[in-house]
Design an enzyme around this catalytic site. Structure first.
Site, PDB file in Angstrom:
ATOM      1  N   ASP A 192       0.470  -7.669   1.260  1.00 35.72           N
ATOM      2  CA  ASP A 192       0.821  -6.264   1.495  1.00 35.72           C
ATOM      3  C   ASP A 192       2.334  -6.055   1.530  1.00 35.72           C
ATOM      4  O   ASP A 192       2.866  -5.374   2.410  1.00 35.72           O
ATOM      5  CB  ASP A 192       0.188  -5.753   2.782  1.00 35.72           C
ATOM      6  CG  ASP A 192       0.135  -4.228   2.845  1.00 35.72           C
ATOM      7  OD1 ASP A 192       0.496  -3.589   1.838  1.00 35.72           O
ATOM      8  OD2 ASP A 192      -0.255  -3.678   3.891  1.00 35.72           O
ATOM      9  N   SER A 232       4.863   2.096   8.167  1.00 40.23           N
ATOM     10  CA  SER A 232       4.557   1.015   7.243  1.00 40.23           C
ATOM     11  C   SER A 232       5.774   0.669   6.393  1.00 40.23           C
ATOM     12  O   SER A 232       6.412   1.540   5.814  1.00 40.23           O
ATOM     13  CB  SER A 232       3.396   1.410   6.334  1.00 40.23           C
ATOM     14  OG  SER A 232       2.217   1.575   7.072  1.00 40.23           O
ATOM     15  N   HIS A 246       0.819  -1.211   0.000  1.00 44.03           N
ATOM     16  CA  HIS A 246       0.000   0.000   0.000  1.00 44.03           C
ATOM     17  C   HIS A 246       0.855   1.266   0.000  1.00 44.03           C
ATOM     18  O   HIS A 246       0.338   2.358  -0.258  1.00 44.03           O
ATOM     19  CB  HIS A 246      -0.965   0.003   1.190  1.00 44.03           C
ATOM     20  CG  HIS A 246      -0.319   0.182   2.522  1.00 44.03           C
ATOM     21  ND1 HIS A 246      -0.036  -0.865   3.374  1.00 44.03           N
ATOM     22  CD2 HIS A 246       0.097   1.297   3.179  1.00 44.03           C
ATOM     23  CE1 HIS A 246       0.507  -0.407   4.474  1.00 44.03           C
ATOM     24  NE2 HIS A 246       0.619   0.908   4.384  1.00 44.03           N
TER      25      HIS A 246
END
Length: 577
Positions: free
Chosen positions: A188, A266, A157
């Protein structure tokens, strides 16, 4: 002359040591202090706290710094022994008496901080509501880390719908252009590389460690919001289970930790005490009743992604067992299904028609084991000492195209089958894998294929509550009958004279065209373009609405409608012959 001691009042503002006693326990205890001859004088000069004085007057300490300690006399040794015994009976032990403590050396390895990079990405998301154009571009920053083979790992993402990706190393002022090698939407994870040789100079790649145990310490490193420099947060592993990955709505193995994971973290690595990477930070739980709950992609999932790319040259995804199953915890249900007392498993409710296992498995089969591992009545399998985990973990360890041995109970008979594992084919996909959305326009009717990003674009992030019940029912329960099947809807009507009376049609499924079922958007476009009938007749869901327009007039009006709305083409590039 006896000296009287007054009990001082403790200041509540001062910290209380673990060994402090309460006022009721402050009665004088027998002294355990060593005589001056046995204690180096430097201890008093260093500001160390002196031992508590006992009854009687202690001996004066020598002021000579060069005095050599002398052995104690037998009388002194007997006196010291009595003092030690009295101290032990009263629960007070002075560590200065007797043999010294044994120290255990703990070596903590510093993680490879220099291998952690900051990821800068410019995104240009497609506009699913107006699929012939894209949204305004925006920028984001996240984290990543360098691994072997001149590659960088980050979250999928973080680089989704990327236009440009740049990387910056710790302590550097240079941003290097990066190339996206693979994006794994289910897990992911994204794999990047940099062509500039300067980027790889003086950097030691991160090494992967084993799956941690509960309560193992972890350190999350990255570049979260609030600053430009690297950030380090620490915590422990609080849970290991198969959990939902928000980015792709899939379920894979994950770690729950209590270290803070904020926006920008992230893609950053999570290190263990040995300085090895045990996961990638990727999501956190934001809830009024929860605090400091973060999630990490563990090394088994990471290694599967890397192995898939190295094996096939592209990312092929995680295979699934295309079934829906029911727990068999009720004893009456097990007896009714013909299970013996020593048999355990789960009941197969439905099988996806597109899955290879649909050719051998049947509804109401009892799945007993997968690749020789027995499945419990609640759908779990043994994982590690004292731990159990969902049996889907075994499936996720396979690669696309691998075969697995399943054992089922059917009509009280145990059968074994070799099945080929493939990725999940959803009727409403969670992603379109970076491709632009498909569309087709005729007579002002805009036809689109429904996907989760489309629902999110139309109804917001709470689409599961805001979208029409009919679409949600198809999303949650419908299965694709063929690999290329799509859910086609009229997303909107571009108002024109030819479509008077149809203006209120919004996100309504198209069932048939001129009596023929609509399989997908491409088949609909081909049927309309090649239609020789006098009328174009679209039958919508549950026969609520029927759209009829004259064929010749509709095709002529389409060009004017496209020009009015500045739409370059009546169909997306993937639908053109």
């Amino acid at each position: 002359m006896t000296r009287t001691r007054k009990r001082a009042r403790r200041d509540d503002s001062e910290p209380t040591n673990a060994g402090d006693t309460s006022p009721d326990d402050a009665a004088p205890q027998p002294s355990t202090a060593i005589h001056a001859a046995e204690s180096p004088p430097a201890a008093a000069n260093n500001g160390d706290a002196s031992p508590r004085r006992g009854r009687g007057r202690p001996k004066k300490s020598s002021k000579r710094k060069d005095r050599v300690a002398e052995p104690m006399s037998p009388e002194s040794e007997r006196r010291l022994t009595r003092q030690q015994q009295a101290a032990e009976q009263n629960g007070h032990v002075n560590s200065s008496v007797g043999p010294g403590p044994e120290w255990e050396t703990v070596v903590r390895v510093v993680p490879a901080m220099d291998a952690v990079v900051k990821v800068f990405c410019v995104h240009t998301d497609p506009n699913f509501s107006l699929p012939w154009q894209r949204k305004r571009q925006y920028s984001s920053s996240s984290s990543g880390f360098i691994i072997g083979g001149r590659r960088v790992l980050t979250n999928a993402h973080s680089v989704e719908h990327h236009t440009q990706v740049k990387l910056k190393k710790r302590g550097s002022d240079t941003k290097y252009l990066a190339t996206v090698l693979a994006i794994g939407t289910e897990c992911d994870i994204a794999l990047l590389t940099v062509n500039d040789d300067e980027f790889w100079e003086g950097v030691t790649p991160v090494e992967f460690g084993d799956l941690p145990a509960l309560q193992d310490a972890v350190t999350v490193v990255g570049y979260p919001i609030g600053g430009d420099t690297i950030s380090v947060t620490s915590g422990v592993v609080s849970r290991i289970e198969v959990l939902s990955y928000v980015h792709a709505t899939t379920e894979l193995l994950g770690l729950q930790i209590d270290a803070a994971i904020n926006s920008g973290n992230s893609g950053g690595p999570a290190f263990n005490d040995k300085g090895k990477c045990v996961g990638i930070a990727f999501q956190s739980l934001k809830h009024d009743d929860a605090e400091n709950i973060g999630y990490v992609i563990p090394t088994p999932v990471i290694k599967h992604f890397i192995g898939d790319y190295e094996k096939n040259g592209v990312y092929t995804g995680f295979p699934v067992l295309g079934i829906e199953w029911q727990k068999m915890e009720n004893p009456d249900l097990r007896v009714a299904m013909g299970m013996a007392s020593d048999q355990k498993g789960v009941r197969i409710r439905r099988i996806e028609p597109t899955a290879p296992e649909s050719e051998v498995l049947k509804s109401s089969d009892i799945l007993l084991s997968f690749d020789g591992v027995k499945i419990a009545n609640d759908g779990t399998i043994p994982f590690r000492d004292g731990e159990r985990i969902g049996f889907s973990y075994l499936v996720s360890q396979k690669y696309t195209g691998d075969k697995a041995l399943v054992k089922v109970l059917r009509d009280s008979k145990v059968l074994e089958f070799k099945i080929k594992l493939q990725p999940h084919k959803r009727l409403i996909p969670a992603h379109i894998n970076g491709k632009p959305p498909s569309y087709y326009i005729v007579a002002g009717f805009v036809f689109s294929a429904v996907s989760v990003p489309y629902l999110r674009s139309e109804y917001g992030k709470d689409y599961e509550y805001e979208a029409p019940v009919k679409l949600l029912d198809r999303h949650m329960h419908a299965m694709a009958e063929s690999p290329d099947e799509q859910l086609v809807v009229i997303s909107q009507v571009l108002v024109a004279d030819i479509n008077i009376g149809y203006e209120d049609i919004v996100n309504t499924q198209v069932i048939t065209f001129n009596g023929k079922p609509v399989k997908n958007l491409k088949s609909l476009a081909n049927m309309v373009e090649s239609c020789k009938d006098e009328y174009l007749k679209f039958e919508l869901e549950y026969q609520q609405v029927v759209v009829v327009v004259k064929t010749e007039t509709a095709k002529a009006a389409t060009l004017d409608i496209l020009a009015m709305h500045c739409i370059p083409s009546a169909m997306s590039d993937d639908l053109k012959p």
